[in-house]
Design a protein around this motif. Structure first.
Motif, short mmCIF file in Angstrom:
data_model
loop_
_atom_site.label_atom_id
_atom_site.label_comp_id
_atom_site.label_asym_id
_atom_site.label_seq_id
_atom_site.Cartn_x
_atom_site.Cartn_y
_atom_site.Cartn_z
N UNK A 350 -0.93 11.66 3.01
CA UNK A 350 -1.10 10.19 2.98
C UNK A 350 -0.14 9.52 2.01
N UNK A 351 0.95 10.17 1.67
CA UNK A 351 1.91 9.58 0.74
C UNK A 351 3.17 9.17 1.48
N UNK A 352 3.91 8.27 0.88
CA UNK A 352 5.21 7.83 1.37
C UNK A 352 6.22 8.09 0.27
N UNK A 366 6.52 6.68 -3.50
CA UNK A 366 6.06 5.31 -3.40
C UNK A 366 4.55 5.20 -3.57
N UNK A 367 3.86 6.32 -3.50
CA UNK A 367 2.43 6.31 -3.76
C UNK A 367 1.64 6.89 -2.60
N UNK A 368 0.35 7.06 -2.85
CA UNK A 368 -0.60 7.52 -1.84
C UNK A 368 -1.40 6.33 -1.36
N UNK A 369 -1.56 6.21 -0.05
CA UNK A 369 -2.24 5.05 0.53
C UNK A 369 -3.74 5.11 0.23
N UNK A 370 -4.24 4.05 -0.41
CA UNK A 370 -5.68 3.92 -0.72
C UNK A 370 -6.18 2.61 -0.14
N UNK A 371 -7.46 2.59 0.17
CA UNK A 371 -8.06 1.35 0.67
C UNK A 371 -8.05 0.28 -0.40
N UNK A 422 10.18 -0.93 -0.77
CA UNK A 422 11.15 0.09 -1.19
C UNK A 422 11.77 -0.29 -2.53
N UNK A 423 12.00 -1.56 -2.77
CA UNK A 423 12.64 -2.00 -4.01
C UNK A 423 11.71 -1.78 -5.21
N UNK A 424 10.43 -2.09 -5.07
CA UNK A 424 9.47 -1.91 -6.16
C UNK A 424 8.86 -0.52 -6.18
N UNK A 425 9.13 0.28 -5.16
CA UNK A 425 8.66 1.66 -5.08
C UNK A 425 7.13 1.75 -5.17
N UNK A 426 6.46 0.92 -4.36
CA UNK A 426 5.01 0.91 -4.42
C UNK A 426 4.44 0.40 -3.10
#
Length: 907
Positions: A350-352, A366-371, A422-426
């Motif tokens: 679940x990460x990008x 960029x993080x793991x997708x959370x609700x 992509x610019x803020x990496x989040x």
């Protein structure tokens, strides 16, 4: 030629167009890391295993230094000392120098090796049959071996206790320990143990004390000399998988668990200082403390390597640096930028992530997708509740990167589409969805299936399995339009039949939107008015689509393993490509849209020439490719594979060499190509005795690689760059105030030294040198005497080498002393020019000789004009100088011409 060599050559020639470049995103696995301290580098090197190869990282920046050569089998054990790295693969132990040079191979084990320990000039290895073999490293022979009964003593750990000469301590699965003398081959003492498997042994800072970690979660500090337990600790997280001590003076012990937690223990207070939960997503298998530093390194099967520092007020650690990749296999890849430097990758975790093709230090998560992403940032991923399902599809557009979110991601079985920056990496704050999926009970279980972002970067267009296609604004996240088919009831927004959208795209000018449905219908709408422009029936079920906006071509992968190429402007089918024997997994256009690369579950990758509609390249892979993407520059093809954590890069050979693009015949048999960095290319080099290097020897580069090359000296710039500016430097550094005269002593205080010096002056008279009688009254310096007597080229070289060891002021003084007015002569000036000429002809110390010659001409330029023989000598030096510079100038001009051509020419 042997069968093995033939197979390896077939691996290399498997593809006409693509060759393996390297693997990205692979950091570590379950094999514990090892460290090597290199005194000359003043740095600790960290070695980790990635399948059948190993990586070496530097502790200063945690950057990747080298990648070891691939083994035939998976690496099962790893060890290292100051000079060598030892790897066990199958039944063979390989010895590597400088992490990349194969030095020796040890063959003698009948089963795979699971434990190794370097011990001076010996290597201890234990295989799965519980047989210990002691290898003589230099002789590559077995010194002796010991057989242990696995029913009573199955070796699980071993260590050399400090100050115990020729002694090795073994730990067993049964929980007991044995101390053996390897020189005599006899057991010294047997320890009863603790009736629990010993997972790790580690030397404590105190002599005679060893730390013992057990599978029960207990750890003991045991005194070997008196067979007594000094301290006892226990953690509640399962077995002790790793253990180490700080070596910078602090009495701290650190342990790792199978759940990924770290525990920090104070040995003086015998208390737990800190619990660092979820340091890794998997078990902490590697744990080492850097020598004399408050830093520890950890590794885990979660494909990560982390550096922690002890700088917290409570004595705890914080994360300093880390290297990592996907914790679960990636399932979709796409190049993001126009230069081919960034790859976006989503995985089953679940990460990008973004991977850089330039440097590993630039990889980002960029993080793991959370609700609830805000809560996850505030309290951590583990405490924020369940994470979102994996991302199965996404689209990106770099045009608006710095202004708002530029990535839209579709999650498995979710109607909400998340946005990412992509610019803020989040992860972004918007979740794109329509209210119909909440208001209508029949649409509650609707899932998004595909997404695209318009060429302007302002809109995201999402397709659903309910048959709806919606357009959202990327900046605000608001719904802007819905694209409906003729068989859809607009008032209720409820299709009569659930006809899933398999793909949706928009053109380069935001004129039309195309939707491809599961029943084979291709519908084209006007982008702004959302009116249907045309409809086409493919007469087969599509799987997914891929567009090339510059050419206006749309490739559709069908469920019958064929590929249909449609022209976006007209909706006509222009090509139908057949050949795959399995379900298609991904498609990628080349930047000029001349090639179409396809992958399928039959482990094949095909390259199609669209103008002719023929297959021009076909090769197989060890694992099925699940996703692939072509860089915008055309340099790289990136692939992801089933049950593999890596992202693999392939070079496009057509950019660098002439290749054949003839179509393949029907009887063509594809060959299997190895994954980059995961298989042996070519046969292993034979190990000769002459290649065995002693431990004390280090590689040194020759003074000059070739006689035709210009070689610079190794001196720092401060030794020669300011020779022409010494006068200005002395004026600048001159004190502003004149030195103060010391006060005279009272007349009645007279020292004996002053009386003796006064008497000496009366006896000797004037101390000023009278140079009026002869201009050569001043004696020559030792360096000038060597220059005066030089005859052979070796003597001239010795003069320049002695000059290299002097400082700028000494060099200036020596060159000035060559003047006839300061004790020198015309012959000395001529000798100096000859020495300069000799060094210039050898093309060594090039910049140094230029500086010496410049200073010489500045000081003695007038003397050269006055003497005819000096002018003749100077002309010879000028000719040698022009010849050496002309070669450099030609090379510079050729290089600049090529660089200018590649930058400006349209290829």
């Amino acid at each position: 030629m042997t069968d093995k060599t033939e197979n390896q050559e077939s691996f290399i020639d498997a593809s006409r167009i693509f060759t393996g470049h390297r693997a990205l995103g692979l950091v570590s696995n379950h094999i514990p890391l090892v460290t090597r301290y290199i005194p000359k580098r003043k740095e600790t090197l960290i070695v980790t295993v990635i399948g059948n190869s190993f990586h070496t990282y530097g502790s200063n920046k945690l950057n990747l230094l080298s990648i070891g050569r691939a083994h035939e089998d998976e690496i099962t054990c790893l060890a290292a000392d100051t000079y060598r790295v030892f790897t066990a693969s199958g039944h063979i132990i390989k010895v590597w120098r400088r992490s990349t040079e194969l030095s020796q191979e040890f063959k003698g084990h009948e089963k795979p090796i699971h434990l190794m320990l370097p011990f001076g000039q010996h290597l201890l290895a234990v295989d799965e049959t519980n047989i210990l073999k002691v290898w003589d490293i230099n002789a590559a022979e077995i010194s002796f071996e010991l057989n242990f009964n696995p029913d009573t003593f199955s070796i699980s750990a071993m260590i050399h206790p400090v100050t115990y000469l020729n002694k090795i301590l073994f730990g067993s699965i049964q929980g007991s320990m044995q101390l053996w003398n390897l020189k005599t081959g006899k057991m010294v003492f047997a320890f009863n143990g603790w009736k629990s498997q010993i997972t790790i042994l580690e030397q404590a800072p105190a002599v005679d004390v060893v730390a013992v970690g057990l599978a029960s979660g207990e750890m003991f500090l045991h005194n070997l000399k008196f067979d007594e337990t000094v301290m006892k600790f226990k953690q509640d997280w399962g077995p002790i998988t790793a253990l180490t001590f700080r070596t910078d003076g602090a009495p701290i012990m650190i342990t790792g668990s199978s759940q990924g937690h770290l525990a920090i223990w104070d040995l003086e207070q015998q208390t737990l200082v800190q619990q660092h939960r979820h340091a890794h997503r998997g078990a902490v298998t590697g744990l080492k403390a850097l020598t004399s530093e408050p830093i520890i390194i950890t590794s885990s099967p979660d494909n990560s390597l982390k550096m922690w520092i002890f700088d917290q007020s409570d004595g705890g650690v914080r994360l300093l640096r880390d290297q990592g990749g996907h914790k679960a296999p990636p399932i979709r890849l796409r190049f993001h930028d126009l230069l081919g430097e960034w790859i976006l990758s989503t995985g089953l975790d679940s990460s990008l992530r973004t991977f850089s093709t330039v440097a590993d230090l630039l990889h980002r998560n960029l993080g793991t997708a959370h609700y609830n992403q805000k809560k996850a940032r505030r309290v951590g991923l583990e405490k924020a509740g369940p994470k979102m399902p994996p991302i199965i599809n996404f689209a990106s557009e770099p045009v608006r990167d710095k202004e708002w979110d530029s990535i839209a991601a579709v999650h498995r079985h979710q109607s909400e589409v998340t946005t990412w920056s992509f610019h803020r990496q989040t992860m972004g704050e918007h979740k794109l969805t329509h209210k119909r999926f909440f208001d209508n009970m029949a649409l509650r279980k609707t899932s998004a299936t595909c997404v695209t972002i318009s060429a302007c970067g302002n809109f995201a267009i999402v397709g659903y399995d309910s048959g709806h296609i919606d357009r959202y604004n990327m900046q605000s996240g608001l719904h802007r339009a819905t694209y409906l088919r003729l068989d859809t009831e607009e008032s209720s927004n409820l299709p009569f039949t659930r006809n899933a959208v398999r793909g949706v795209v928009s053109d380069a000018l935001n004129q039309v939107v195309l939707g491809v449905y599961a029943n084979g219908q291709v519908t084209t709408w006007n982008f702004k008015s959302v009116e249907i422009a045309r409809e086409t029936n493919l007469k087969a079920a599509p799987s997914f689509i891929q567009i090339n906006r510059h050419s206006g071509l749309l490739a559709i992968a069908m469920d019958d393993f064929t590929i249909v190429v449609v022209e976006v402007d007209t909706g006509n089918i222009v090509r139908r490509l057949t050949g795959h024997d399995g379900r298609l997994t991904d498609l990628a256009f080349s930047p000029d849209a001349r090639w179409l690369v396809s992958s399928a579950q039959d482990c094949s990758i095909r390259t199609w020439d669209l103008p002719t509609g023929m297959c021009i390249d076909h090769f197989l892979l060890p694992k099925s490719c699940v996703s692939l993407t072509f860089s915008a520059s055309g340099s790289f093809l990136a692939t992801a594979h089933v049950d593999d954590l890596g992202v693999y890069l392939w070079n496009n050979q057509s950019l660098y060499t002439q290749i054949s693009l003839r179509s393949l015949g029907e009887d063509f048999e594809p060959k299997t190509a190895p994954l980059p960095g995961s298989s042996v290319k070519g046969s292993e080099p034979e190990i000769e005795e002459s290649e065995q290097i002693e431990d004390e020897e280090e590689f040194s580069s020759p003074e000059q690689i070739a006689d035709s090359l210009v070689t610079l000296s190794l001196l720092p710039d401060s030794r020669w760059k300011n020779l022409l500016s010494l006068d200005a430097i002395k004026r600048r550094n001159k004190p502003k105030e004149a030195p103060k005269v010391q006060k005279l002593a009272p007349f009645f205080l007279t020292s004996t030294n002053s009386l003796q010096s006064a008497e000496g002056q009366k006896d000797s008279g004037s101390r000023i040198l009278d140079s009026s009688s002869s201009p050569f009254a001043m004696p020559l310096t030792p360096w000038a005497e060597k220059l005066n007597s030089a005859v052979t080229p070796e003597a001239y070289w010795a003069v320049i080498e002695e000059l290299k060891g002097m400082g700028p002021s000494a060099i200036d003084s020596e060159i000035r002393s060559l003047s006839p007015y300061l004790g020198g002569s015309t012959h000395l000036l001529s000798q100096f020019l000859t020495s300069i000429s000799v060094v210039l002809e050898s093309k060594r110390n090039y910049e140094l000789v230029q500086a010496y010659l410049g200073l010489f001409l500045k000081i003695h330029g007038s003397s050269l004009i006055e003497k005819h023989e000096l002018c003749t000598q100077a002309e010879k030096v000028s000719g040698v100088l022009k010849d050496s510079w002309s070669t450099l100038q030609t090379n510079f001009e050729s290089t600049l011409c090529l660089v200018s051509f590649f930058m400006n020419a349209v290829i």
